[in-house]
Motif scaffolding. Structure first.
Motif, PDB file in Angstrom:
ATOM      1  N   SER A 191      47.388  31.795  51.526  1.00 50.55           N
ATOM      2  CA  SER A 191      48.071  30.882  52.456  1.00 50.55           C
ATOM      3  C   SER A 191      48.505  29.622  51.729  1.00 50.55           C
ATOM      4  O   SER A 191      48.080  29.354  50.604  1.00 50.55           O
ATOM      5  N   LEU A 192      49.339  28.841  52.377  1.00 45.05           N
ATOM      6  CA  LEU A 192      49.804  27.596  51.768  1.00 45.05           C
ATOM      7  C   LEU A 192      48.630  26.680  51.465  1.00 45.05           C
ATOM      8  O   LEU A 192      48.563  26.082  50.382  1.00 45.05           O
ATOM      9  N   ALA A 193      47.680  26.594  52.418  1.00 46.54           N
ATOM     10  CA  ALA A 193      46.518  25.725  52.210  1.00 46.54           C
ATOM     11  C   ALA A 193      45.683  26.222  51.017  1.00 46.54           C
ATOM     12  O   ALA A 193      45.187  25.421  50.211  1.00 46.54           O
ATOM     13  N   GLY A 194      45.558  27.546  50.924  1.00 48.87           N
ATOM     14  CA  GLY A 194      44.782  28.109  49.825  1.00 48.87           C
ATOM     15  C   GLY A 194      45.438  27.871  48.476  1.00 48.87           C
ATOM     16  O   GLY A 194      44.766  27.580  47.483  1.00 48.87           O
ATOM     17  N   GLN A 195      46.755  27.967  48.445  1.00 52.40           N
ATOM     18  CA  GLN A 195      47.476  27.734  47.193  1.00 52.40           C
ATOM     19  C   GLN A 195      47.368  26.273  46.770  1.00 52.40           C
ATOM     20  O   GLN A 195      47.214  25.975  45.586  1.00 52.40           O
ATOM     21  N   ILE A 196      47.461  25.378  47.756  1.00 50.36           N
ATOM     22  CA  ILE A 196      47.331  23.956  47.443  1.00 50.36           C
ATOM     23  C   ILE A 196      45.931  23.661  46.900  1.00 50.36           C
ATOM     24  O   ILE A 196      45.752  22.865  45.969  1.00 50.36           O
ATOM     25  N   ALA A 197      44.926  24.339  47.483  1.00 50.46           N
ATOM     26  CA  ALA A 197      43.545  24.127  47.043  1.00 50.46           C
ATOM     27  C   ALA A 197      43.247  24.822  45.717  1.00 50.46           C
ATOM     28  O   ALA A 197      42.209  24.581  45.105  1.00 50.46           O
ATOM     29  N   GLY A 198      44.166  25.677  45.268  1.00 48.09           N
ATOM     30  CA  GLY A 198      43.967  26.366  43.993  1.00 48.09           C
ATOM     31  C   GLY A 198      43.049  27.566  44.070  1.00 48.09           C
ATOM     32  O   GLY A 198      42.455  27.970  43.064  1.00 48.09           O
ATOM     33  N   PHE A 199      42.928  28.154  45.276  1.00 48.24           N
ATOM     34  CA  PHE A 199      42.070  29.328  45.426  1.00 48.24           C
ATOM     35  C   PHE A 199      42.710  30.545  44.760  1.00 48.24           C
ATOM     36  O   PHE A 199      43.936  30.731  44.812  1.00 48.24           O
ATOM     37  N   ASN A 200      41.870  31.373  44.140  1.00 47.16           N
ATOM     38  CA  ASN A 200      42.337  32.620  43.540  1.00 47.16           C
ATOM     39  C   ASN A 200      41.915  33.804  44.403  1.00 47.16           C
ATOM     40  O   ASN A 200      40.821  33.807  44.982  1.00 47.16           O
ATOM     41  N   THR A 201      42.781  34.783  44.489  1.00 47.17           N
ATOM     42  CA  THR A 201      42.426  35.986  45.236  1.00 47.17           C
ATOM     43  C   THR A 201      41.400  36.797  44.443  1.00 47.17           C
ATOM     44  O   THR A 201      41.303  36.682  43.220  1.00 47.17           O
ATOM     45  N   VAL A 202      40.637  37.602  45.147  1.00 49.22           N
ATOM     46  CA  VAL A 202      39.638  38.479  44.524  1.00 49.22           C
ATOM     47  C   VAL A 202      40.204  39.891  44.532  1.00 49.22           C
ATOM     48  O   VAL A 202      40.344  40.518  45.579  1.00 49.22           O
ATOM     49  N   GLU A 203      40.573  40.376  43.360  1.00 49.15           N
ATOM     50  CA  GLU A 203      41.179  41.705  43.240  1.00 49.15           C
ATOM     51  C   GLU A 203      40.260  42.598  42.402  1.00 49.15           C
ATOM     52  O   GLU A 203      40.550  42.908  41.254  1.00 49.15           O
ATOM     53  N   ILE A 204      39.153  42.991  42.983  1.00 49.71           N
ATOM     54  CA  ILE A 204      38.190  43.830  42.269  1.00 49.71           C
ATOM     55  C   ILE A 204      37.908  45.085  43.082  1.00 49.71           C
ATOM     56  O   ILE A 204      37.548  45.004  44.261  1.00 49.71           O
ATOM     57  N   ASN A 205      38.095  46.240  42.444  1.00 51.32           N
ATOM     58  CA  ASN A 205      37.684  47.496  43.056  1.00 51.32           C
ATOM     59  C   ASN A 205      36.192  47.637  42.782  1.00 51.32           C
ATOM     60  O   ASN A 205      35.785  47.818  41.633  1.00 51.32           O
ATOM     61  N   LEU A 206      35.371  47.537  43.809  1.00 56.06           N
ATOM     62  CA  LEU A 206      33.928  47.403  43.619  1.00 56.06           C
ATOM     63  C   LEU A 206      33.320  48.598  42.888  1.00 56.06           C
ATOM     64  O   LEU A 206      32.533  48.422  41.954  1.00 56.06           O
ATOM     65  N   ASP A 207      33.650  49.816  43.297  1.00 55.27           N
ATOM     66  CA  ASP A 207      33.018  50.972  42.661  1.00 55.27           C
ATOM     67  C   ASP A 207      33.451  51.110  41.201  1.00 55.27           C
ATOM     68  O   ASP A 207      32.657  51.512  40.346  1.00 55.27           O
ATOM     69  N   GLU A 208      34.691  50.753  40.887  1.00 50.22           N
ATOM     70  CA  GLU A 208      35.134  50.803  39.494  1.00 50.22           C
ATOM     71  C   GLU A 208      34.412  49.745  38.662  1.00 50.22           C
ATOM     72  O   GLU A 208      33.982  50.022  37.529  1.00 50.22           O
ATOM     73  N   TYR A 209      34.277  48.551  39.218  1.00 52.21           N
ATOM     74  CA  TYR A 209      33.576  47.479  38.508  1.00 52.21           C
ATOM     75  C   TYR A 209      32.146  47.900  38.189  1.00 52.21           C
ATOM     76  O   TYR A 209      31.670  47.743  37.054  1.00 52.21           O
ATOM     77  N   LEU A 210      31.453  48.431  39.177  1.00 54.73           N
ATOM     78  CA  LEU A 210      30.052  48.801  38.996  1.00 54.73           C
ATOM     79  C   LEU A 210      29.903  49.994  38.059  1.00 54.73           C
ATOM     80  O   LEU A 210      28.925  50.088  37.305  1.00 54.73           O
ATOM     81  N   THR A 211      30.869  50.903  38.076  1.00 49.22           N
ATOM     82  CA  THR A 211      30.827  52.045  37.148  1.00 49.22           C
ATOM     83  C   THR A 211      30.986  51.564  35.715  1.00 49.22           C
ATOM     84  O   THR A 211      30.279  52.031  34.805  1.00 49.22           O
ATOM     85  N   HIS A 212      31.894  50.632  35.493  1.00 43.05           N
ATOM     86  CA  HIS A 212      32.046  50.068  34.146  1.00 43.05           C
ATOM     87  C   HIS A 212      30.758  49.369  33.707  1.00 43.05           C
ATOM     88  O   HIS A 212      30.351  49.465  32.542  1.00 43.05           O
ATOM     89  N   GLN A 213      30.106  48.679  34.644  1.00 47.34           N
ATOM     90  CA  GLN A 213      28.843  48.028  34.322  1.00 47.34           C
ATOM     91  C   GLN A 213      27.788  49.059  33.911  1.00 47.34           C
ATOM     92  O   GLN A 213      27.028  48.845  32.959  1.00 47.34           O
ATOM     93  N   ALA A 214      27.740  50.151  34.634  1.00 49.97           N
ATOM     94  CA  ALA A 214      26.766  51.204  34.327  1.00 49.97           C
ATOM     95  C   ALA A 214      27.018  51.801  32.947  1.00 49.97           C
ATOM     96  O   ALA A 214      26.073  52.041  32.176  1.00 49.97           O
ATOM     97  N   LEU A 215      28.270  52.028  32.606  1.00 42.67           N
ATOM     98  CA  LEU A 215      28.596  52.610  31.303  1.00 42.67           C
ATOM     99  C   LEU A 215      28.365  51.606  30.178  1.00 42.67           C
ATOM    100  O   LEU A 215      27.952  51.992  29.069  1.00 42.67           O
ATOM    101  N   ASP A 216      28.600  50.338  30.444  1.00 36.79           N
ATOM    102  CA  ASP A 216      28.276  49.315  29.439  1.00 36.79           C
ATOM    103  C   ASP A 216      26.793  49.371  29.104  1.00 36.79           C
ATOM    104  O   ASP A 216      26.387  49.250  27.946  1.00 36.79           O
ATOM    105  N   GLY A 217      25.963  49.577  30.127  1.00 35.35           N
ATOM    106  CA  GLY A 217      24.526  49.683  29.904  1.00 35.35           C
ATOM    107  C   GLY A 217      24.163  50.916  29.103  1.00 35.35           C
ATOM    108  O   GLY A 217      23.302  50.865  28.208  1.00 35.35           O
ATOM    109  N   LEU A 218      24.822  52.025  29.391  1.00 32.65           N
ATOM    110  CA  LEU A 218      24.559  53.266  28.656  1.00 32.65           C
ATOM    111  C   LEU A 218      24.888  53.106  27.177  1.00 32.65           C
ATOM    112  O   LEU A 218      24.096  53.483  26.302  1.00 32.65           O
TER     113      LEU A 218
END
Length: 252
Positions: A191-218
């Protein structure tokens, strides 16, 4: 010439003890240059031992969850979820249950990782083996990461996604909470208010993120196993490993 050789063997047998003769043979064997086949077989053996150990440890109960170095946690952006769970009775336990489920899924997936590693090890060429031996450090781990990552991702991801789809409270799953809360946040950030405040959107696919974390551990655990074999003679549990990695160590 053959007779002379037989006489020499007889003289060695008569004039030396068994222990001394064994030492002479081992010394001669140790001085012999490594063959291409020995290097390739030695690296394959090291990789099999390392992957068996790494995957075996992580596949045990608490293999992931009980190890702070590889425990899988929700991304920092998940505070929009965790902050809300903390506000309801028993929310902390619900959150911990989610983390446990995710890590249990990864532990279960690790049980099936070994055949994928073995397939990549079997395909390793002699040139691959010499490159791994020459490059040192975590070259073997990187080789396996390059040759197995996509297949391992396809193994882990459905199991972790399944854990995320299980209900946590009021029939709502972690995935549904994530999508709802990040969706609300992204509307505000866009939104305009969010852009003025400098907020960033969260664009994370949760299951992909967690799978990468699991493989990093392996692969972290696999790198630890590789380091042991390269630097600790006691970890070279076969004569071939000692010969290949001992020779490599001596050349440095």
């Amino acid at each position: 010439m053959k007779n002379h050789f037989k006489y020499l063997i007889a003289i060695f047998t008569i004039t030396t003890s068994c222990a001394e003769l064994t030492q002479i043979v081992q010394t001669i064997e140790g001085d012999r240059p490594l063959t291409q086949t020995e290097v390739a077989n030695g690296l394959r053996e090291a990789l099999k031992i390392g992957t068996d150990s790494a995957a075996g440890r992580l596949s045990q109960v608490n293999g992931y969850y009980g190890d702070e170095l590889v425990r899988i946690l929700l991304p920092p952006e998940a505070s929009v979820i965790t902050d809300n769970l903390n506000r309801i009775p028993g929310g902390d336990k619900l959150l911990e249950d989610v983390i446990i489920r995710i890590n249990r899924s990864a532990e279960h997936a690790a049980k099936e990782a070994t055949p994928i590693f073995v397939n990549a090890i079997t395909r390793m060429t002699i040139q691959d083996a010499f490159t791994i031996l020459r490059d040192g450090d975590n070259a073997a781990t990187q080789y396996l990461r390059n040759h197995t990552y996509n297949e391992l991702f396809n193994l882990y991801q459905p199991k972790i996604e399944s854990s995320l789809n299980q209900s946590i409270v009021a029939g709502v799953s972690t995935n549904e909470s994530w999508e709802s809360l990040t969706g609300q946040w992204n509307r505000l950030a866009g939104s305009l208010a969010g852009q003025i405040a400098g907020f960033n959107t969260v664009e994370i696919n949760l299951d992909e993120y967690l799978t990468h974390q699991a493989l990093d551990g392996l692969f972290l655990k696999l790198a630890e196993e590789e380091a042991k074999i390269r630097t600790n003679p006691a970890a070279r549990v076969t004569a071939l490993l000692e010969r290949v990695f001992g020779s490599s160590e001596a050349q440095r």
